[in-house]
Design a protein around this motif. Structure first.
Motif, PDB file in Angstrom:
ATOM      1  N   TRP A  17       0.842  -1.186   0.000  1.00 10.18           N
ATOM      2  CA  TRP A  17       0.000   0.000   0.000  1.00 10.18           C
ATOM      3  C   TRP A  17       0.875   1.232   0.000  1.00 10.18           C
ATOM      4  CZ3 TRP A  17      -2.952  -3.450   3.461  1.00 10.18           C
ATOM      5  CH2 TRP A  17      -4.238  -3.704   2.962  1.00 10.18           C
ATOM      6  N   ALA A 240      -6.650  -4.650   8.149  1.00 10.81           N
ATOM      7  CA  ALA A 240      -6.756  -5.373   6.879  1.00 10.81           C
ATOM      8  C   ALA A 240      -7.762  -6.503   7.026  1.00 10.81           C
ATOM      9  CB  ALA A 240      -5.399  -5.920   6.469  1.00 10.81           C
ATOM     10  N   THR A 241      -8.580  -6.649   5.987  1.00 10.02           N
ATOM     11  CA  THR A 241      -9.580  -7.709   5.973  1.00 10.02           C
ATOM     12  C   THR A 241      -9.429  -8.517   4.695  1.00 10.02           C
ATOM     13  OG1 THR A 241     -11.207  -6.317   4.863  1.00 10.02           O
ATOM     14  CG2 THR A 241     -11.202  -6.270   7.281  1.00 10.02           C
ATOM     15  N   SER A 243     -11.575  -8.942   2.314  1.00  2.62           N
ATOM     16  CA  SER A 243     -12.066  -8.220   1.137  1.00  2.62           C
ATOM     17  C   SER A 243     -11.051  -7.183   0.652  1.00  2.62           C
ATOM     18  CB  SER A 243     -13.405  -7.546   1.440  1.00  2.62           C
ATOM     19  OG  SER A 243     -13.271  -6.578   2.452  1.00  2.62           O
ATOM     20  N   ARG A 244     -10.372  -6.511   1.580  1.00  3.42           N
ATOM     21  CA  ARG A 244      -9.385  -5.510   1.187  1.00  3.42           C
ATOM     22  C   ARG A 244      -8.181  -6.153   0.503  1.00  3.42           C
ATOM     23  NH1 ARG A 244      -9.210  -1.547   6.495  1.00  3.42           N
ATOM     24  NH2 ARG A 244     -11.234  -0.531   6.160  1.00  3.42           N
ATOM     25  N   SER A 247      -9.087  -7.263  -2.885  1.00  9.95           N
ATOM     26  CA  SER A 247      -9.163  -6.092  -3.756  1.00  9.95           C
ATOM     27  C   SER A 247      -7.776  -5.683  -4.243  1.00  9.95           C
ATOM     28  CB  SER A 247      -9.823  -4.930  -3.011  1.00  9.95           C
ATOM     29  OG  SER A 247      -9.820  -3.762  -3.796  1.00  9.95           O
ATOM     30  N   ASP A 291     -17.074 -10.210   6.872  1.00  6.63           N
ATOM     31  CA  ASP A 291     -15.669 -10.089   6.496  1.00  6.63           C
ATOM     32  C   ASP A 291     -14.814 -10.575   7.662  1.00  6.63           C
ATOM     33  OD1 ASP A 291     -13.584  -9.499   4.830  1.00  6.63           O
ATOM     34  OD2 ASP A 291     -14.013  -7.350   4.662  1.00  6.63           O
TER      35      ASP A 291
END
Length: 307
Positions: A17, A240-241, A243-244, A247, A291
């Motif tokens: 990131w 952070a999950t 889904s993230r 993505s 999530d």
């Protein structure tokens, strides 16, 4: 006897990131300026002559005797701490302050009858240079030098070597410090708490010979029906999950069975446990409660649909 005392002064590809990048340019520049913005011993060691301060091995001292140029000299203090002085021979310098050493030399010159009422001044013209080593996830791992008269803190040293890399674990920076006659002591520092939390008391003052090691944060690994499989590093302080992370991996392919996404966690004893995450409900229906948070070392696997 008169005495003059003058006062003078590996898993590829690894994605990250942008938020995990290092120090901000403004903060980095500020810290580097405060640190002297150099790792050069020449520029850091030279300072205005100082009297009344303690002398250490590695310092250069100026000794001046009024009307006795043959007894005036500039000399480095060796590791032994003793200097070779005209007519007196070996004189202990390290451990004394400049005023004490001046009195000692004056007293000895008078005692042996070489001078009457000698006027002696001693000042430190260059202070000893200290070295620390910055290794690991920084932009330019190297040795950093600084004067003992200008303390160096951990954040300043990291700034001097260019700051952190994007994958650096800024919350667990380790400082290895050797103690005379004892084992190596390991200190831990949370640089994020200093830079982002403003808790400057947590900034560690570095000492001669310290080795600073910045580890990389462990990645989360994504496999299966995603557009870009690989390892993704967790930025410090950012939740952070599943889904993230998916993505970041470019999302799922059209063959993904997202309602059966698997999250594989490693436990401390190196065993693993698996959770099933309904990623479809999270993404398509907005059921964020389904999530799951991920931690460094976790594995996300998105299976292929059966039809």
């Amino acid at each position: 006897m008169r005495l003059l005392l003058r006062r003078t002064r590996r898993f590829t590809p690894v994605k990250t990131w942008a938020a995990a990048a290092c120090l901000t340019p403004i903060l980095l520049a500020t810290l580097a300026v405060e640190a002297g913005e150099t790792s050069s011993a020449d520029s850091l060691g030279k300072q205005a002559p100082r009297s009344g301060m303690a002398i250490e091995a590695g310092d250069r001292i100026d000794i001046r005797v009024y009307k006795a140029p043959d007894l005036s000299l500039s000399v480095p203090v060796p590791e032994s701490g003793e200097i070779n002085y005209p007519v007196l021979g070996s004189v202990r310098a390290a451990g004394a302050d400049t005023e004490t050493l001046a009195r000692r030399i004056a007293a000895e010159l008078e005692r042996i009858g070489h001078l009457q009422n000698p006027e002696v001044t001693v000042s430190v013209s260059e202070m000893a240079v200290r070295k620390v080593f910055i290794l690991g996830a920084v932009k330019n791992p190297s040795q950093v030098t600084f004067s003992r008269g200008r303390p160096m803190f951990l954040t300043q040293a990291i700034a001097v070597v260019g700051g952190f890399t994007s994958g650096a674990d800024r919350r667990d920076v380790r400082i290895m410090r050797r103690r005379p006659g004892g084992p190596v002591m390991v200190l831990r520092a949370d640089v994020d708490a200093v830079l982002e939390g403003g808790n400057v008391v947590l900034d560690v003052e570095l000492a001669e010979g310290d080795t600073v090691y910045v580890a990389e944060t462990e990645a989360v690994y994504v496999y299966g029906q995603v557009n870009s499989q690989g390892a993704y590093r967790l930025p410090p302080g950012v939740p952070a999950t599943v889904s993230r992370i998916v993505s970041l991996a470019g999302g799922t392919t059209r063959f993904a069975r997202t309602n059966r996404t698997r999250l594989i966690r490693r436990s401390g004893d190196e065993n693993s446990r698996m959770e099933v995450v309904d990623l479809k409900a999270v993404i398509e229906n907005g059921q964020i409660e389904k999530d799951a948070a991920v931690r460094p070392g976790d594995i996300i696997f998105v299976p292929e649909t059966l039809f």
